[in-house]
Write a protein that holds these residues in place. Structure first.
Motif, PDB file in Angstrom:
ATOM      1  N   LYS A 193      -6.451   8.179  -8.935  1.00 53.25           N
ATOM      2  CA  LYS A 193      -5.299   7.522  -8.346  1.00 53.25           C
ATOM      3  C   LYS A 193      -5.553   6.027  -8.191  1.00 53.25           C
ATOM      4  O   LYS A 193      -6.677   5.560  -8.305  1.00 53.25           O
ATOM      5  CB  LYS A 193      -4.975   8.140  -6.977  1.00 53.25           C
ATOM      6  CG  LYS A 193      -4.511   9.581  -7.036  1.00 53.25           C
ATOM      7  CD  LYS A 193      -4.139  10.085  -5.651  1.00 53.25           C
ATOM      8  CE  LYS A 193      -3.648  11.525  -5.703  1.00 53.25           C
ATOM      9  NZ  LYS A 193      -3.281  12.027  -4.343  1.00 53.25           N
ATOM     10  N   THR A 194      -4.470   5.309  -7.930  1.00 52.27           N
ATOM     11  CA  THR A 194      -4.574   3.883  -7.654  1.00 52.27           C
ATOM     12  C   THR A 194      -4.421   3.669  -6.153  1.00 52.27           C
ATOM     13  O   THR A 194      -3.414   4.077  -5.560  1.00 52.27           O
ATOM     14  CB  THR A 194      -3.477   3.097  -8.395  1.00 52.27           C
ATOM     15  OG1 THR A 194      -3.662   3.261  -9.806  1.00 52.27           O
ATOM     16  CG2 THR A 194      -3.549   1.617  -8.053  1.00 52.27           C
ATOM     17  N   HIS A 195      -5.431   3.077  -5.549  1.00 49.47           N
ATOM     18  CA  HIS A 195      -5.372   2.760  -4.121  1.00 49.47           C
ATOM     19  C   HIS A 195      -4.664   1.424  -3.948  1.00 49.47           C
ATOM     20  O   HIS A 195      -4.947   0.462  -4.669  1.00 49.47           O
ATOM     21  CB  HIS A 195      -6.774   2.680  -3.525  1.00 49.47           C
ATOM     22  CG  HIS A 195      -6.794   2.237  -2.103  1.00 49.47           C
ATOM     23  ND1 HIS A 195      -6.471   3.082  -1.058  1.00 49.47           N
ATOM     24  CD2 HIS A 195      -7.068   1.033  -1.536  1.00 49.47           C
ATOM     25  CE1 HIS A 195      -6.553   2.424   0.079  1.00 49.47           C
ATOM     26  NE2 HIS A 195      -6.916   1.179  -0.176  1.00 49.47           N
ATOM     27  N   VAL A 196      -3.736   1.371  -2.978  1.00 51.31           N
ATOM     28  CA  VAL A 196      -2.987   0.155  -2.694  1.00 51.31           C
ATOM     29  C   VAL A 196      -3.342  -0.322  -1.294  1.00 51.31           C
ATOM     30  O   VAL A 196      -3.182   0.415  -0.313  1.00 51.31           O
ATOM     31  CB  VAL A 196      -1.464   0.388  -2.780  1.00 51.31           C
ATOM     32  CG1 VAL A 196      -0.709  -0.916  -2.511  1.00 51.31           C
ATOM     33  CG2 VAL A 196      -1.079   0.956  -4.148  1.00 51.31           C
ATOM     34  N   GLU A 197      -3.837  -1.556  -1.209  1.00 50.42           N
ATOM     35  CA  GLU A 197      -4.175  -2.154   0.082  1.00 50.42           C
ATOM     36  C   GLU A 197      -3.173  -3.270   0.353  1.00 50.42           C
ATOM     37  O   GLU A 197      -3.010  -4.185  -0.456  1.00 50.42           O
ATOM     38  CB  GLU A 197      -5.589  -2.709   0.064  1.00 50.42           C
ATOM     39  CG  GLU A 197      -6.134  -3.095   1.424  1.00 50.42           C
ATOM     40  CD  GLU A 197      -6.353  -1.907   2.350  1.00 50.42           C
ATOM     41  OE1 GLU A 197      -6.175  -2.074   3.576  1.00 50.42           O
ATOM     42  OE2 GLU A 197      -6.697  -0.811   1.840  1.00 50.42           O
ATOM     43  N   ALA A 198      -2.477  -3.179   1.484  1.00 51.09           N
ATOM     44  CA  ALA A 198      -1.443  -4.158   1.814  1.00 51.09           C
ATOM     45  C   ALA A 198      -1.503  -4.513   3.293  1.00 51.09           C
ATOM     46  O   ALA A 198      -2.296  -3.944   4.050  1.00 51.09           O
ATOM     47  CB  ALA A 198      -0.070  -3.597   1.462  1.00 51.09           C
ATOM     48  N   ASN A 199      -0.671  -5.442   3.707  1.00 49.88           N
ATOM     49  CA  ASN A 199      -0.607  -5.825   5.112  1.00 49.88           C
ATOM     50  C   ASN A 199      -0.156  -4.649   5.965  1.00 49.88           C
ATOM     51  O   ASN A 199       1.001  -4.221   5.885  1.00 49.88           O
ATOM     52  CB  ASN A 199       0.364  -6.997   5.308  1.00 49.88           C
ATOM     53  CG  ASN A 199      -0.153  -8.285   4.704  1.00 49.88           C
ATOM     54  OD1 ASN A 199      -1.351  -8.487   4.582  1.00 49.88           O
ATOM     55  ND2 ASN A 199       0.761  -9.169   4.327  1.00 49.88           N
ATOM     56  N   GLY A 200      -1.058  -4.101   6.754  1.00 52.48           N
ATOM     57  CA  GLY A 200      -0.713  -3.008   7.657  1.00 52.48           C
ATOM     58  C   GLY A 200      -0.538  -1.661   7.010  1.00 52.48           C
ATOM     59  O   GLY A 200      -0.194  -0.683   7.681  1.00 52.48           O
ATOM     60  N   VAL A 201      -0.763  -1.565   5.715  1.00 55.61           N
ATOM     61  CA  VAL A 201      -0.571  -0.306   4.996  1.00 55.61           C
ATOM     62  C   VAL A 201      -1.717  -0.077   4.031  1.00 55.61           C
ATOM     63  O   VAL A 201      -2.134  -1.001   3.323  1.00 55.61           O
ATOM     64  CB  VAL A 201       0.756  -0.286   4.207  1.00 55.61           C
ATOM     65  CG1 VAL A 201       0.940   1.043   3.499  1.00 55.61           C
ATOM     66  CG2 VAL A 201       1.929  -0.569   5.120  1.00 55.61           C
ATOM     67  N   SER A 202      -2.222   1.147   3.999  1.00 55.98           N
ATOM     68  CA  SER A 202      -3.268   1.518   3.046  1.00 55.98           C
ATOM     69  C   SER A 202      -2.935   2.907   2.527  1.00 55.98           C
ATOM     70  O   SER A 202      -2.747   3.847   3.311  1.00 55.98           O
ATOM     71  CB  SER A 202      -4.638   1.524   3.736  1.00 55.98           C
ATOM     72  OG  SER A 202      -5.666   1.820   2.819  1.00 55.98           O
ATOM     73  N   GLY A 203      -2.821   3.028   1.219  1.00 49.67           N
ATOM     74  CA  GLY A 203      -2.442   4.326   0.664  1.00 49.67           C
ATOM     75  C   GLY A 203      -2.683   4.388  -0.830  1.00 49.67           C
ATOM     76  O   GLY A 203      -3.482   3.625  -1.374  1.00 49.67           O
ATOM     77  N   SER A 204      -1.976   5.271  -1.510  1.00 47.43           N
ATOM     78  CA  SER A 204      -2.216   5.486  -2.935  1.00 47.43           C
ATOM     79  C   SER A 204      -0.910   5.565  -3.707  1.00 47.43           C
ATOM     80  O   SER A 204       0.176   5.673  -3.131  1.00 47.43           O
ATOM     81  CB  SER A 204      -3.016   6.774  -3.158  1.00 47.43           C
ATOM     82  OG  SER A 204      -2.259   7.910  -2.733  1.00 47.43           O
ATOM     83  N   HIS A 205      -1.043   5.496  -5.019  1.00 43.11           N
ATOM     84  CA  HIS A 205       0.095   5.647  -5.914  1.00 43.11           C
ATOM     85  C   HIS A 205      -0.392   6.383  -7.159  1.00 43.11           C
ATOM     86  O   HIS A 205      -1.532   6.207  -7.592  1.00 43.11           O
ATOM     87  CB  HIS A 205       0.662   4.277  -6.300  1.00 43.11           C
ATOM     88  CG  HIS A 205       2.059   4.328  -6.833  1.00 43.11           C
ATOM     89  ND1 HIS A 205       2.346   4.822  -8.097  1.00 43.11           N
ATOM     90  CD2 HIS A 205       3.244   3.955  -6.289  1.00 43.11           C
ATOM     91  CE1 HIS A 205       3.649   4.744  -8.299  1.00 43.11           C
ATOM     92  NE2 HIS A 205       4.218   4.228  -7.226  1.00 43.11           N
TER      93      HIS A 205
END
Length: 214
Positions: A135-147
């Motif tokens: 999977k692709t991990h997405v790190e963002a402002n206040g959010v951490s998850g996958s796509h």
């Protein structure tokens, strides 16, 4: 040209690619093979001249691999893609182009899967994307998850003015880079706004420097 006549084999090779990717093959002047995808069709026909401004034309003219967004002025359909020239006896004799649909039109968020569900995250808030397992991990402002999309798919979805591929496992948002340090020979190390350190591999370092002009 004799080397382009086995179209049945080209169709088999085309099956290696996603149904969303169109494939075009040209000699040094004209297209000789085209397989449209289910998502984007440039209406190319065998025998058509390679148009100025197209990815194939850019690859044939430069002699190098080209990855770019092409607006609707060339084929009346916007698309992302990559074209690679091939040589024989030191001379450019043709090109292969992979054509992706322009997913970014009207889209300004990445849907990130978290423990609680899906969250739409604006492009500007995404700090970086990283390959983790399948999977692709997405790190963002206040959010951490996958796509579920691959990093390669994101490379053609995210706006080029914000995001740069810097490693086979990373795409970074340039607005979230705090500092850039020299690392080992011909490589760089990025310090992101959240303190994360991300490598720029040797194979991407020159491309990275060119895009950011340093």
């Amino acid at each position: 040209m004799k080397e382009f006549q086995d179209y049945e084999m080209l169709d088999v090779i085309g099956e290696l690619f996603s149904d969303e990717i169109s494939i075009a093959l040209s000699d040094d002047e004209r297209y000789v093979y085209y397989r449209p995808s289910v998502r984007v069709d440039l209406k190319i026909k065998a025998g058509d001249l390679v148009k100025s401004g197209s990815l194939a034309h850019k690859a044939l003219s430069s002699g190098h691999k080209v990855s770019d967004f092409i607006n609707r002025d060339v084929f009346a359909v916007p698309y992302h893609g990559m074209a690679i020239p091939f040589h024989r006896d030191g001379k450019i004799v043709g090109s292969v182009t992979a054509i992706y649909p322009s997913f970014t039109e009207g889209k300004s968020v990445v849907m990130v899967k978290t423990q609680d569900g899906w969250m739409p995250v604006p492009f500007t808030d995404v700090k970086y994307l990283e390959v983790r397992g399948k999977k692709t991990h997405v790190e963002a402002n206040g959010v951490s998850g996958s796509h579920r999309n691959s990093l390669q798919s994101f490379e053609y979805v995210l706006p080029r003015e914000l995001f740069v591929r810097c490693h086979r496992s990373f795409i970074v948002n340039v607005h979230h880079i705090r500092e850039v340090f020299p690392d080992t020979h011909s490589t760089l190390l990025l310090l992101m706004s959240d303190g994360t350190k991300i490598p720029v591999s040797q194979s991407y370092a020159s491309y990275f420097r060119k895009l950011l002009d340093f």
